[in-house]
Design a protein around this motif. Structure first.
Motif, PDB file in Angstrom:
ATOM      1  N   ALA A 245     -12.521  56.201  -9.327  1.00 62.60           N
ATOM      2  CA  ALA A 245     -12.553  56.928  -8.355  1.00 62.60           C
ATOM      3  C   ALA A 245     -12.085  58.480  -8.626  1.00 62.60           C
ATOM      4  O   ALA A 245     -11.481  58.753  -9.578  1.00 62.60           O
ATOM      5  N   GLU A 246     -12.649  59.440  -7.945  1.00 64.64           N
ATOM      6  CA  GLU A 246     -12.404  60.701  -8.153  1.00 64.64           C
ATOM      7  C   GLU A 246     -11.705  61.287  -6.715  1.00 64.64           C
ATOM      8  O   GLU A 246     -12.159  61.069  -5.508  1.00 64.64           O
ATOM      9  N   ILE A 247     -10.551  62.011  -6.867  1.00 63.38           N
ATOM     10  CA  ILE A 247      -9.818  62.347  -5.828  1.00 63.38           C
ATOM     11  C   ILE A 247      -9.431  63.915  -6.066  1.00 63.38           C
ATOM     12  O   ILE A 247      -8.982  64.393  -7.197  1.00 63.38           O
ATOM     13  N   VAL A 248      -9.834  64.806  -4.848  1.00 63.88           N
ATOM     14  CA  VAL A 248      -9.511  66.262  -5.168  1.00 63.88           C
ATOM     15  C   VAL A 248      -8.675  66.839  -3.831  1.00 63.88           C
ATOM     16  O   VAL A 248      -8.975  66.155  -2.689  1.00 63.88           O
ATOM     17  N   HIS A 249      -7.959  67.882  -4.221  1.00 63.53           N
ATOM     18  CA  HIS A 249      -7.479  68.495  -3.179  1.00 63.53           C
ATOM     19  C   HIS A 249      -8.775  69.902  -3.058  1.00 63.53           C
ATOM     20  O   HIS A 249      -8.318  70.780  -3.930  1.00 63.53           O
ATOM     21  N   PRO A 250      -9.466  69.767  -2.222  1.00 64.99           N
ATOM     22  CA  PRO A 250     -10.449  70.837  -1.866  1.00 64.99           C
ATOM     23  C   PRO A 250     -10.119  72.268  -1.801  1.00 64.99           C
ATOM     24  O   PRO A 250     -10.473  73.197  -2.474  1.00 64.99           O
TER      25      PRO A 250
ATOM     26  N   TYR B   5      -1.612  53.896  -7.245  1.00 58.75           N
ATOM     27  CA  TYR B   5      -1.556  54.569  -6.150  1.00 58.75           C
ATOM     28  C   TYR B   5      -1.528  56.263  -6.227  1.00 58.75           C
ATOM     29  O   TYR B   5      -0.824  56.516  -7.327  1.00 58.75           O
ATOM     30  N   VAL B   6      -2.235  56.833  -5.465  1.00 59.83           N
ATOM     31  CA  VAL B   6      -2.372  58.317  -5.492  1.00 59.83           C
ATOM     32  C   VAL B   6      -1.578  59.063  -4.237  1.00 59.83           C
ATOM     33  O   VAL B   6      -2.133  58.819  -3.399  1.00 59.83           O
ATOM     34  N   ARG B   7      -0.612  59.876  -4.764  1.00 61.85           N
ATOM     35  CA  ARG B   7       0.195  60.794  -3.781  1.00 61.85           C
ATOM     36  C   ARG B   7      -0.804  61.761  -3.201  1.00 61.85           C
ATOM     37  O   ARG B   7      -1.462  62.537  -3.797  1.00 61.85           O
ATOM     38  N   ALA B   8      -0.668  61.905  -1.866  1.00 63.13           N
ATOM     39  CA  ALA B   8      -1.601  62.949  -1.138  1.00 63.13           C
ATOM     40  C   ALA B   8      -1.198  64.472  -1.676  1.00 63.13           C
ATOM     41  O   ALA B   8      -1.935  65.221  -1.621  1.00 63.13           O
ATOM     42  N   ALA B   9       0.172  64.716  -1.778  1.00 58.28           N
ATOM     43  CA  ALA B   9       0.896  65.932  -1.888  1.00 58.28           C
ATOM     44  C   ALA B   9       0.384  66.754  -3.183  1.00 58.28           C
ATOM     45  O   ALA B   9      -0.137  67.787  -3.539  1.00 58.28           O
ATOM     46  N   ASP B  10       0.509  65.786  -4.257  1.00 55.38           N
ATOM     47  CA  ASP B  10       0.184  66.314  -5.669  1.00 55.38           C
ATOM     48  C   ASP B  10      -0.821  65.747  -6.577  1.00 55.38           C
ATOM     49  O   ASP B  10      -0.745  65.784  -7.622  1.00 55.38           O
ATOM     50  N   LEU B  11      -1.424  64.573  -6.025  1.00 53.86           N
ATOM     51  CA  LEU B  11      -2.375  63.533  -6.744  1.00 53.86           C
ATOM     52  C   LEU B  11      -1.734  63.041  -7.779  1.00 53.86           C
ATOM     53  O   LEU B  11      -2.501  62.637  -8.780  1.00 53.86           O
ATOM     54  N   THR B  12      -0.545  62.803  -8.012  1.00 52.00           N
ATOM     55  CA  THR B  12       0.002  61.948  -9.214  1.00 52.00           C
ATOM     56  C   THR B  12      -0.136  60.695  -8.786  1.00 52.00           C
ATOM     57  O   THR B  12      -0.477  59.899  -7.767  1.00 52.00           O
ATOM     58  N   VAL B  13      -0.169  59.712  -9.930  1.00 50.49           N
ATOM     59  CA  VAL B  13      -0.774  58.228 -10.135  1.00 50.49           C
ATOM     60  C   VAL B  13       0.434  57.582 -10.607  1.00 50.49           C
ATOM     61  O   VAL B  13       0.914  57.695 -11.504  1.00 50.49           O
ATOM     62  N   SER B  14       0.707  56.388  -9.827  1.00 45.33           N
ATOM     63  CA  SER B  14       1.673  55.591 -10.234  1.00 45.33           C
ATOM     64  C   SER B  14       1.482  54.108  -9.735  1.00 45.33           C
ATOM     65  O   SER B  14       0.326  53.870  -9.090  1.00 45.33           O
ATOM     66  N   ARG B  15       1.955  53.292  -9.962  1.00 53.95           N
ATOM     67  CA  ARG B  15       1.761  51.734  -9.924  1.00 53.95           C
ATOM     68  C   ARG B  15       2.555  51.514  -8.443  1.00 53.95           C
ATOM     69  O   ARG B  15       3.688  51.862  -8.138  1.00 53.95           O
TER      70      ARG B  15
ATOM     71  N   ALA C 143      -5.205  68.355   2.467  1.00 55.51           N
ATOM     72  CA  ALA C 143      -6.535  67.903   2.813  1.00 55.51           C
ATOM     73  C   ALA C 143      -6.739  67.107   1.299  1.00 55.51           C
ATOM     74  O   ALA C 143      -6.558  67.677   0.403  1.00 55.51           O
ATOM     75  N   VAL C 144      -7.337  66.132   1.561  1.00 49.37           N
ATOM     76  CA  VAL C 144      -7.766  65.079   0.325  1.00 49.37           C
ATOM     77  C   VAL C 144      -9.166  64.658   0.609  1.00 49.37           C
ATOM     78  O   VAL C 144      -9.374  63.966   1.468  1.00 49.37           O
ATOM     79  N   GLU C 145     -10.010  64.685  -0.658  1.00 48.66           N
ATOM     80  CA  GLU C 145     -11.365  64.356  -0.551  1.00 48.66           C
ATOM     81  C   GLU C 145     -11.365  63.242  -1.554  1.00 48.66           C
ATOM     82  O   GLU C 145     -10.625  63.385  -2.760  1.00 48.66           O
ATOM     83  N   TYR C 146     -12.137  62.125  -1.520  1.00 49.88           N
ATOM     84  CA  TYR C 146     -12.169  61.117  -2.382  1.00 49.88           C
ATOM     85  C   TYR C 146     -13.653  60.500  -2.243  1.00 49.88           C
ATOM     86  O   TYR C 146     -14.436  60.633  -1.367  1.00 49.88           O
ATOM     87  N   VAL C 147     -13.850  59.893  -3.702  1.00 48.32           N
ATOM     88  CA  VAL C 147     -15.001  59.329  -3.722  1.00 48.32           C
ATOM     89  C   VAL C 147     -14.590  57.873  -4.539  1.00 48.32           C
ATOM     90  O   VAL C 147     -14.094  58.140  -5.587  1.00 48.32           O
ATOM     91  N   ILE C 148     -14.827  56.779  -4.262  1.00 48.81           N
ATOM     92  CA  ILE C 148     -14.268  55.359  -4.883  1.00 48.81           C
ATOM     93  C   ILE C 148     -15.677  54.770  -4.921  1.00 48.81           C
ATOM     94  O   ILE C 148     -16.296  54.595  -3.931  1.00 48.81           O
ATOM     95  N   ASP C 149     -15.825  54.132  -6.236  1.00 52.20           N
ATOM     96  CA  ASP C 149     -17.138  53.391  -6.608  1.00 52.20           C
ATOM     97  C   ASP C 149     -16.497  51.984  -6.767  1.00 52.20           C
ATOM     98  O   ASP C 149     -15.651  51.683  -7.425  1.00 52.20           O
ATOM     99  N   VAL C 150     -17.053  51.004  -5.953  1.00 50.29           N
ATOM    100  CA  VAL C 150     -16.596  49.588  -6.027  1.00 50.29           C
ATOM    101  C   VAL C 150     -18.059  48.669  -6.274  1.00 50.29           C
ATOM    102  O   VAL C 150     -18.990  49.229  -5.945  1.00 50.29           O
TER     103      VAL C 150
END
Length: 189
Positions: free
Chosen positions: A64-69, A131-141, A48-55
């Motif tokens: 953006a704030e991304i959380v594994h609740p 790019y944010v991975r779903a499983a562990d929230l790692t960020v890459s290009r 499960a992933v929750e996100y808030v993205i501001d544009v």
């Protein structure tokens, strides 16, 4: 180019995973806040992933704030000037030049570059993303390209290419610029 986004939208994950995504979009001073939740089972693993993205008004991602609740993990992304990103407060040079956030768990985030780019038919643009991975929230290009195809039945269509995943598809968008069909991943409901 696009109508204002609806106050709420939803997508059903399909093929690659089973799950759902729901979104609430809110007009804010100078832009939009996109608040969503995705849940799925992929390769036997639930997440499960929750996100808030501001544009901003031109759909440039500000943060953006991304959380594994369930697991309590979180990651924060902020643009620090044109194309510079801070991840949890630290500059990540690999992300320099990225203008969008792309969440592996979300069909909605493919709306960000389409809104921002405003491509004419047959026009192509690179749209590298944080790019944010779903499983562990790692960020890459994630290097990706969009090419606008001729419209079909009042829907905008884009050829999408993400070489890192050896993935290409024709993405179909509604009049608000949200994905209707994301082959192999999601469909709007």
């Amino acid at each position: 180019m696009f109508a204002e986004p609806p106050p709420a939208a939803a997508w059903r994950h399909r093929d690659a995973r089973a799950g759902f995504e729901v979104l609430r979009s809110t007009r804010t001073g100078g832009g939009w806040t996109l608040h969503g939740v995705t849940t799925a089972v992929e390769d036997g693993t639930p997440w499960a992933v929750e996100y808030v993205i501001d544009v901003d008004d031109d759909w440039h991602t500000r943060g953006a704030e991304i959380v594994h609740p369930i697991e309590g993990r979180r990651v924060s992304l902020r643009r620090d000037g044109p194309g510079r990103w801070l991840v949890d407060g630290l500059h990540v040079p690999e992300l320099d030049g990225c203008l969008d956030v792309d969440l592996e768990s979300s069909a909605m985030t493919n709306a960000l570059p389409v809104h921002r780019l405003r491509l004419a038919v047959d026009e192509t643009a690179d749209a590298p993303a944080a790019y944010v991975r779903a499983a562990d929230l790692t960020v890459s290009r994630l290097d990706q390209t969009y090419r606008r195809l001729p419209d079909a039945e009042r829907h905008q269509r884009y050829y999408y290419d993400a070489p890192a995943f050896d993935y290409t598809a024709c993405l179909v968008y509604d009049e608000t610029g949200f994905v209707l069909e994301y082959p192999g991943l999601a469909v709007r409901v």
